[in-house]
Design an enzyme around this catalytic site. Structure first.
Site, PDB file in Angstrom:
ATOM      1  N   ASP A   1       0.995   8.458  15.955  1.00 29.41           N
ATOM      2  CA  ASP A   1       0.653   9.799  15.474  1.00 29.41           C
ATOM      3  C   ASP A   1       1.989  10.325  14.978  1.00 29.41           C
ATOM      4  O   ASP A   1       2.873  10.651  15.779  1.00 29.41           O
ATOM      5  CB  ASP A   1       0.129  10.679  16.613  1.00 29.41           C
ATOM      6  CG  ASP A   1      -0.263  12.054  16.094  1.00 29.41           C
ATOM      7  OD1 ASP A   1       0.543  12.641  15.331  1.00 29.41           O
ATOM      8  OD2 ASP A   1      -1.346  12.549  16.430  1.00 29.41           O
ATOM      9  N   HIS A   2       2.154  10.389  13.666  1.00 24.09           N
ATOM     10  CA  HIS A   2       3.517  10.620  13.164  1.00 24.09           C
ATOM     11  C   HIS A   2       4.059  11.993  13.580  1.00 24.09           C
ATOM     12  O   HIS A   2       5.265  12.215  13.547  1.00 24.09           O
ATOM     13  CB  HIS A   2       3.609  10.383  11.655  1.00 24.09           C
ATOM     14  CG  HIS A   2       3.108  11.500  10.794  1.00 24.09           C
ATOM     15  ND1 HIS A   2       1.779  11.681  10.521  1.00 24.09           N
ATOM     16  CD2 HIS A   2       3.756  12.489  10.135  1.00 24.09           C
ATOM     17  CE1 HIS A   2       1.648  12.739   9.729  1.00 24.09           C
ATOM     18  NE2 HIS A   2       2.826  13.248   9.481  1.00 24.09           N
TER      19      HIS A   2
ATOM     20  N   LEU B   1       1.173   3.882   2.180  1.00 26.43           N
ATOM     21  CA  LEU B   1       1.977   4.284   3.347  1.00 26.43           C
ATOM     22  C   LEU B   1       3.261   3.456   3.426  1.00 26.43           C
ATOM     23  O   LEU B   1       4.342   3.979   3.706  1.00 26.43           O
ATOM     24  CB  LEU B   1       1.167   4.109   4.640  1.00 26.43           C
ATOM     25  CG  LEU B   1       1.929   4.493   5.891  1.00 26.43           C
ATOM     26  CD1 LEU B   1       2.094   6.005   5.992  1.00 26.43           C
ATOM     27  CD2 LEU B   1       1.230   3.973   7.142  1.00 26.43           C
ATOM     28  N   ALA B   2       3.132   2.149   3.160  1.00 28.02           N
ATOM     29  CA  ALA B   2       4.312   1.277   3.233  1.00 28.02           C
ATOM     30  C   ALA B   2       5.343   1.711   2.194  1.00 28.02           C
ATOM     31  O   ALA B   2       6.544   1.794   2.478  1.00 28.02           O
ATOM     32  CB  ALA B   2       3.909  -0.177   3.013  1.00 28.02           C
TER      33      ALA B   2
ATOM     34  N   ARG C   1      -2.584  -8.747   0.269  1.00 25.63           N
ATOM     35  CA  ARG C   1      -3.459  -9.582  -0.543  1.00 25.63           C
ATOM     36  C   ARG C   1      -2.834  -9.941  -1.890  1.00 25.63           C
ATOM     37  O   ARG C   1      -3.105 -10.998  -2.442  1.00 25.63           O
ATOM     38  CB  ARG C   1      -4.753  -8.808  -0.821  1.00 25.63           C
ATOM     39  CG  ARG C   1      -5.900  -9.218   0.062  1.00 25.63           C
ATOM     40  CD  ARG C   1      -7.109  -8.428  -0.304  1.00 25.63           C
ATOM     41  NE  ARG C   1      -6.748  -7.031  -0.597  1.00 25.63           N
ATOM     42  CZ  ARG C   1      -7.635  -6.059  -0.764  1.00 25.63           C
ATOM     43  NH1 ARG C   1      -8.905  -6.320  -0.704  1.00 25.63           N
ATOM     44  NH2 ARG C   1      -7.243  -4.814  -1.016  1.00 25.63           N
TER      45      ARG C   1
ATOM     46  N   HIS D   1      -3.070  15.197  15.365  1.00 26.52           N
ATOM     47  CA  HIS D   1      -1.807  15.947  15.335  1.00 26.52           C
ATOM     48  C   HIS D   1      -1.881  17.262  16.120  1.00 26.52           C
ATOM     49  O   HIS D   1      -0.996  17.572  16.922  1.00 26.52           O
ATOM     50  CB  HIS D   1      -1.386  16.257  13.900  1.00 26.52           C
ATOM     51  CG  HIS D   1      -1.360  15.056  12.992  1.00 26.52           C
ATOM     52  ND1 HIS D   1      -0.974  13.810  13.417  1.00 26.52           N
ATOM     53  CD2 HIS D   1      -1.677  14.911  11.680  1.00 26.52           C
ATOM     54  CE1 HIS D   1      -1.043  12.966  12.394  1.00 26.52           C
ATOM     55  NE2 HIS D   1      -1.475  13.615  11.344  1.00 26.52           N
TER      56      HIS D   1
ATOM     57  N   GLY E   1       0.818  -1.225   0.000  1.00 26.32           N
ATOM     58  CA  GLY E   1       0.000   0.000   0.000  1.00 26.32           C
ATOM     59  C   GLY E   1       0.847   1.268   0.000  1.00 26.32           C
ATOM     60  O   GLY E   1       2.077   1.242   0.070  1.00 26.32           O
TER      61      GLY E   1
END
Ligand code: BG6
Length: 481
Positions: free
Chosen positions: A177-178, A22-23, A51, A240, A20
């Site tokens: 929470d980055h 984000l990865a 998947r 954030h 995906g």
């Protein structure tokens, strides 16, 4: 100044949703950088689980492409990339079925730290947690990492917390929470708690108000469908912005330990007054074609806000009477995130009326050009009367710490913290629920009234109402540039 690198223990990290966005954008490039810096020891395994029907080699090619796309070219060094790719494995997995789980179990090695990153839709959190536990893949020492959105209101967040708690203990759950992983956000704590200078003034007696701005120039782009069900309050304020507010407003914890920090942050959220309808302004960027929220979101009737400004009150001994103004939005004039603490006027001026007094202000720039700026009054040089002038004691961290300053991305730091077992920069379940409990009534109220966000020009500083929110109090936002 090159950051000191302390290698972590050997680990197996499983990334669910490894193909995906984000990865590909953050997690895998972040891991690569840590590998390149020597923080990840030999013998670790990173398992992609998704998947897509891929072989390990196909996954490696996908990761190579992601590194080339999302890292600056000089960082992508062929030999380092090759050794990083050697660490990767892949399983095709069905989060809600049986396929792939035995293969995953077979890849895990004893004697290592085991971490499982859920980079998937929250609807799958429970299914994955259950299978990890019931199939004996995760044990009491394993850690799970979950991403936002952590629910879309208090009820859904509670459900998620409950479903994770059926399989894992709170000290195994790392809610990201980055913003907490950003170097400058952590610096807020250093500024407050490693200096004697500010703390005596850090209260309603000396601080007039605080402004927190997180402005973006990007629009909702390809995320329109998700964003339209969320909006700026859910997407940015509940998490954030709330974390930034907590770090500014919290009492000093007695140590830099996870629960000491999180207890103090929780007290701030619980001390927030409900936000009054007149103290919240929502906006939506409305421009031509590509610059128009309605066309980008694909919803011509959307009432979702891409901008929000609000005035908050923290009802406790320290802050009673000092408002906190928050604003965040997309397609604004500048990418600028900062916190500006404005101090009160001195009680008496010995220089007479003719001198224009300006507020002392501490500005902490979170991004870009991370740094700090303290505005103080000095004498204007030259003969004649005593004229005052406000100047900036301006410090750019890059200049102060050296041009080769290597600031790790938020995700790099946070993933390494998971491996180290340090939860200080992660949100606890009760913190997330308290934040939802505070934003829910504001969102409900606006939804019930059918409020329509105020339009604003792309590349502006947001809607007129946001300026008015400040003007009414005789204050103004700092310029966005
Ligand atoms: C994300 C939001 O959590 O943070 C995005 O979902 C937003 O909408 C992003 O753009 C901002 O993060 P950063 O690190 O670019 O300030």
């Amino acid at each position: 100044m090159v950051a000191r690198v302390i290698p972590v223990d050997c680990f197996d990290l499983v990334i669910f949703g490894a193909t995906g966005d984000l990865a590909r954008r953050k997690i895998l490039p972040g891991l690569y950088r840590r590998w390149k810096e020597g923080q990840i020891p030999e013998g670790c395994t990173i398992v992609g689980a998704a998947r897509s029907d891929l072989e390990a080699d196909g996954f490696r090619e996908l990761v190579r492409a992601a590194l080339e796309e999302f890292l600056p070219q000089p960082e992508v060094q062929p030999e380092t990339v090759a050794s990083f790719l050697d660490m990767l494995a892949y399983v095709t997995i069905d989060a809600r079925g049986d396929a792939g789980w035995p293969e995953l179990a077979a890849l895990m090695r004893t004697g290592k730290v085991h971490a499982f990153y859920f980079s998937v839709a929250p609807a799958l959190f429970g299914d994955i947690a259950k299978r990890l536990k019931e199939r004996g893949i995760a044990d009491r020492e394993s850690r799970i990492v979950v991403e936002k959105p952590f629910g879309k209101d208090l009820a859904t967040a509670r459900k998620l917390n409950e479903s994770l708690a059926s399989y894992f203990h709170e000290d195994q759950i790392y809610r990201i929470d980055h913003y907490l992983g950003k170097e400058t956000v952590q610096n807020l704590m250093a500024v407050r708690f490693a200096n004697i200078l500010f703390e005596p003034l850090w209260n309603a007696q000396y601080i007039d108000h605080v402004q927190i701005t997180v402005a973006e120039t990007v629009g909702v782009g390809g995320r329109g469908e998700y964003y339209d069900t969320s909006g700026a309050i859910r997407d940015m304020v509940q998490n954030h912005m709330m974390q930034l507010l907590c770090l500014i407003a919290m009492e000093p914890p007695n140590c830099f330990e996870p629960d000491a920090m999180r207890d103090e942050k929780l007290k701030v959220i619980r001390a927030l007054d409900p936000v009054a309808p007149a103290e919240i302004v929502r906006g939506q960027y409305r421009g031509k074609d590509g610059d128009d929220y309605l066309s980008e979101s694909g919803n011509p009737d959307s009432r979702t806000e891409s901008f929000v400004a609000m005035k908050l009150h923290v009802s406790n001994w320290r802050w009673k009477g000092t408002p906190f103004y928050l604003r965040t939005g997309k397609r604004l004039r500048a990418r600028a995130s900062e916190i500006a603490v404005t101090f009160k006027e001195p009680p008496h001026s010995i220089f007479g009326e003719s001198n224009q007094w300006r507020e002392n202000m501490l500005v902490i720039r979170l991004q870009p050009d991370e740094g700090m700026d303290l505005r103080v009054m000095i004498k204007e040089p030259g003969p004649g009367g005593m004229r005052l002038k406000d100047v900036a004691l301006d410090m750019s961290f890059a200049e102060a710490l050296g041009d080769d300053l290597d600031i790790p991305d938020a995700y790099e730091r946070l993933i390494m913290d998971v491996i180290r077992g340090n939860q200080t920069l992660f949100m606890r379940g009760d913190e997330v629920e308290a934040a939802w409990a505070w934003v829910d009534p504001a969102i409900d109220m606006m939804e019930q009234r059918g409020d329509v966000p105020e339009p604003y020009e792309p590349a502006s500083a947001g809607p007129e109402g946001s300026m008015m929110l400040m003007h009414r109090d005789g204050r103004r936002w700092r310029e966005m540039r």
